[in-house]
Design an enzyme around this catalytic site. Structure first.
Site, PDB file in Angstrom:
ATOM      1  N   SER A  82       1.809  -2.509  -2.146  1.00 19.22           N
ATOM      2  CA  SER A  82       2.715  -1.421  -1.800  1.00 19.22           C
ATOM      3  C   SER A  82       3.998  -1.976  -1.177  1.00 19.22           C
ATOM      4  O   SER A  82       4.669  -2.801  -1.806  1.00 19.22           O
ATOM      5  CB  SER A  82       1.992  -0.426  -0.886  1.00 19.22           C
ATOM      6  OG  SER A  82       2.651   0.813  -0.838  1.00 19.22           O
ATOM      7  N   HIS A 231      -3.980   4.286  -5.308  1.00 17.46           N
ATOM      8  CA  HIS A 231      -3.049   3.344  -4.684  1.00 17.46           C
ATOM      9  C   HIS A 231      -3.773   2.297  -3.835  1.00 17.46           C
ATOM     10  O   HIS A 231      -3.291   1.178  -3.687  1.00 17.46           O
ATOM     11  CB  HIS A 231      -2.060   4.127  -3.825  1.00 17.46           C
ATOM     12  CG  HIS A 231      -0.933   3.314  -3.285  1.00 17.46           C
ATOM     13  ND1 HIS A 231      -0.106   2.555  -4.105  1.00 17.46           N
ATOM     14  CD2 HIS A 231      -0.485   3.136  -2.016  1.00 17.46           C
ATOM     15  CE1 HIS A 231       0.801   1.954  -3.357  1.00 17.46           C
ATOM     16  NE2 HIS A 231       0.591   2.282  -2.093  1.00 17.46           N
TER      17      HIS A 231
END
Length: 252
Positions: A82, A231
């Site tokens: 991320s 994610h």
């Protein structure tokens, strides 16, 4: 920048995402430390690293470059998830001579829309001096509509203080920097070294519309998708994720 080191061999730096700390990729570190010197970092404004008023990807790349130059060897392999993936990419684009390989987990080299307003509100409104335990903190997060998994992750940065609790992360600095964190600067060069993008099959962070931006900036890129993950792919299917990363950095 605060960091911990384990293992021996070529240097691999593991870089966590927004609101995280160096423990986020600890399972990956354990999978790598038999063959690599693994360095887990707390990014500025996170964990035990210093607080700064503002941060952006060029300044974070500068900090990462200084760290690499302090470590054994002349280069490092960077693995980032991320926001940490964006830091790894920015470092490779600014200092390609310092980065031997790159693994990016579920993020693209593009600007994103804001998606953390509710999280900031939940964190900032936490009655830190009044809560007695993590159960109360979790209830507060859920009252703000934060799902259980995300709330548990965020509360890893909650630590006991003399009275009540405090955040390890610098929320003020992160909020001031948030526009930079979701943005992506323009770089004049591409990174030509070995590069792997790993995305979660159920995540919307890396999509077909990002393909050209990825290839333009990282022309040697290889890609893997871990189905059944979002994610947080490294936490949802750690065995598969860790194997993919280790295979790539060992054999490319």
């Amino acid at each position: 920048m605060h960091y911990v080191t384990s293992g021996q061999g070529p240097v691999v730096i593991l870089i966590h995402g927004l609101f995280g700390d160096l423990d986020n990729l600890k399972a990956l570190a354990k999978a790598l430390e038999d063959s690599f010197t693994v360095v887990r970092v707390d990014i500025l404004n996170h964990g035990a690293s210093p607080s700064v008023a503002n941060m952006d990807y060029r300044s974070l790349a500068d900090s990462m470059a200084k760290l690499i130059q302090q470590l054994p060897g002349s280069q490092a392999i960077l693995v980032g998830h991320s926001m940490g993936g964006k830091i790894a990419m920015a470092t490779a684009l600014c200092y390609p001579e310092l980065v031997s390989k790159l693994v990016i987990a579920d993020i693209a080299p593009v600007a994103y829309e804001s998606r953390h307003d509710k999280v900031f509100s939940a964190l900032e409104s936490m009655p830190l001096a009044e809560i007695k335990d993590r159960r109360q903190a979790l209830a507060h997060m859920k009252n703000w509509g934060i799902d259980d998994g995300t709330a548990q992750f965020l509360l890893k940065s909650l630590t006991r203080a003399a009275q009540g609790f405090s955040w390890k992360m610098n929320l003020t600095g992160l909020k001031a920097s948030y526009a930079n964190i979701i943005d992506w600067p323009t770089f004049s060069h591409s990174y030509q070294g070995p590069c792997l993008f790993v995305r979660g099959g159920d995540s919307d962070y890396v999509s077909a519309e990002h393909r050209q931006a990825i290839i333009t900036q990282f022309p040697t890129v290889k890609a893997k998708t871990i189905e059944g993950t979002g994610h947080w792919l490294h936490a949802q299917k750690p065995t598969i994720f860790n194997r993919i990363v280790k295979d790539f950095i060992t054999n490319n």
